[in-house]
Motif scaffolding. Structure first.
Motif, mmCIF file in Angstrom:
data_model
loop_
_atom_site.group_PDB
_atom_site.id
_atom_site.type_symbol
_atom_site.label_atom_id
_atom_site.label_comp_id
_atom_site.label_asym_id
_atom_site.label_seq_id
_atom_site.Cartn_x
_atom_site.Cartn_y
_atom_site.Cartn_z
ATOM 1 N N LEU A 102 -3.663 -2.741 -35.216
ATOM 2 C CA LEU A 102 -3.452 -3.647 -36.302
ATOM 3 C C LEU A 102 -1.897 -3.920 -36.736
ATOM 4 O O LEU A 102 -1.713 -5.106 -37.076
ATOM 5 N N ALA B 230 -0.099 -6.160 -34.346
ATOM 6 C CA ALA B 230 -0.630 -7.547 -34.328
ATOM 7 C C ALA B 230 0.019 -8.080 -35.404
ATOM 8 O O ALA B 230 0.480 -9.547 -35.677
ATOM 9 N N ARG B 231 -0.027 -7.426 -36.601
ATOM 10 C CA ARG B 231 0.640 -7.970 -37.892
ATOM 11 C C ARG B 231 2.302 -8.215 -37.769
ATOM 12 O O ARG B 231 2.820 -9.141 -38.264
ATOM 13 N N GLU C 287 -5.098 -13.907 -38.656
ATOM 14 C CA GLU C 287 -5.742 -12.511 -39.376
ATOM 15 C C GLU C 287 -6.970 -12.215 -38.507
ATOM 16 O O GLU C 287 -7.384 -11.113 -38.167
ATOM 17 N N ILE D 69 -5.685 -10.485 -35.441
ATOM 18 C CA ILE D 69 -5.092 -9.303 -35.871
ATOM 19 C C ILE D 69 -6.011 -8.217 -35.754
ATOM 20 O O ILE D 69 -6.001 -7.073 -34.924
#
Length: 302
Positions: free
Chosen positions: A249, A252-253, A259, A262
């Motif tokens: 998470l 990916a952010r 979103e 992510i």
């Protein structure tokens, strides 16, 4: 240690083939998974010099940097028995007792490390030690606010609540921890998602993730709340899946992905971990493969 066993049976001797020796803990697991995904990461490990003589050589085998911070004498040992069907039974010692001076020294070193390293993000993961201040994570969160360093939590109970009151970027816990901390019982997807979204708004979080057993998870974000279902895999060892999910998470952010992507990458990282006996150890390529098979359902739309 992780001990693969053909069958876990009490009352008789059993042979273990190829045990896996790692220094684990939620923070180190997240760092290990982040490194696998390609992030530049540093793990912080409170450890007494004497104990470091035992665990240091194991830590030195890691591919990412681990900083030793003075801790109480001794170390916390644990092991997991993993059966062929992926069932895991963990035995963990209680955490070491912290004296007042231990907490003070710890915070001094944390302040120095944050000041010298200027991290882009700080992850506070795991339970705090016995006798440590209940607001230990809150203290670190306030320290990070002075340098505008975002903080992400993977904690529970008072430690989580006190830090949430200070203000952090986001949080991830499991459903049992969520219920114990906020005094709620899961009824159905819609009502739980609404409650999760309300808490995210209350604490002004950018995201709030809850792993819900069976591999599924809920993610509340400003735009909407998702329920994510992982791909079907052969589970070898579930230990460290939540830590790997959080690493996915955050990675990916950091890449500013959309979103939905992510969440898919986060779920894929947790699933990739489950396919391996060692903790938070997987192949980046496998995460990319599994990501395509993660199912997302939007439950709450603002």
């Amino acid at each position: 240690r992780t001990y693969p066993v053909a069958h876990h049976e009490t009352g008789r001797d059993q042979r273990v083939q190829s045990p896996i020796r790692q220094v684990t803990g939620k923070g180190l697991n997240v760092s290990r998974a982040l490194h696998t995904l390609g992030a530049d990461t540093v793990g912080i490990m409170p450890c007494h010099d004497f104990a470091w003589g035992f665990v240091g050589p194991i830590v030195d085998q890691e591919q990412f940097e681990v900083i030793q911070i003075p801790g109480p004498p001794g170390f916390r040992a644990g092991f997991a028995l993993v059966e062929p069907d992926g069932q895991s039974t963990c035995y963990l010692e209680n955490g070491l007792q912290w004296a007042d001076e231990t907490s003070s020294t710890f915070m001094d070193h944390i302040s120095e490390t944050i000041g010298n390293r200027s991290p882009e993000l700080v992850v506070l993961a795991g339970s705090t030690p016995p006798n440590a201040p209940e607001d230990l994570y809150a203290q670190i969160a306030r320290l990070c606010q002075k340098t505008s360093t975002p903080v992400v939590l993977d904690a529970t109970g008072t430690s989580l609540l006190r830090a949430l009151d200070v203000g952090v970027l986001g949080a991830k816990i499991n459903l049992e921890e969520f219920s114990d901390t906020f005094g709620t019982t899961f009824k159905d997807d819609d009502s739980f998602s609404t409650e999760l979204n309300n808490l995210r708004e209350k604490y002004k979080l950018e995201f709030f993730g809850v792993t819900a057993g069976g591999g599924s998870a809920f993610f509340s974000q400003p735009s909407r709340t998702y329920k994510a279902t992982p791909p079907i895999i052969e589970v070898r060892n579930p230990v460290g899946c939540g830590d790997s999910l959080l690493a996915g998470l955050l990675h990916a952010r950091g890449k500013n992905l959309p979103e939905q992507e992510i969440i898919q990458l986060a779920m894929a990282a947790g699933s990739a971990n489950a396919e391996n006996l060692s903790v938070a150890t997987f192949e980046h390529e496998r995460v990319q493969q599994l990501k395509k098979d993660v199912t997302l359902n939007a439950i709450v739309k603002d």
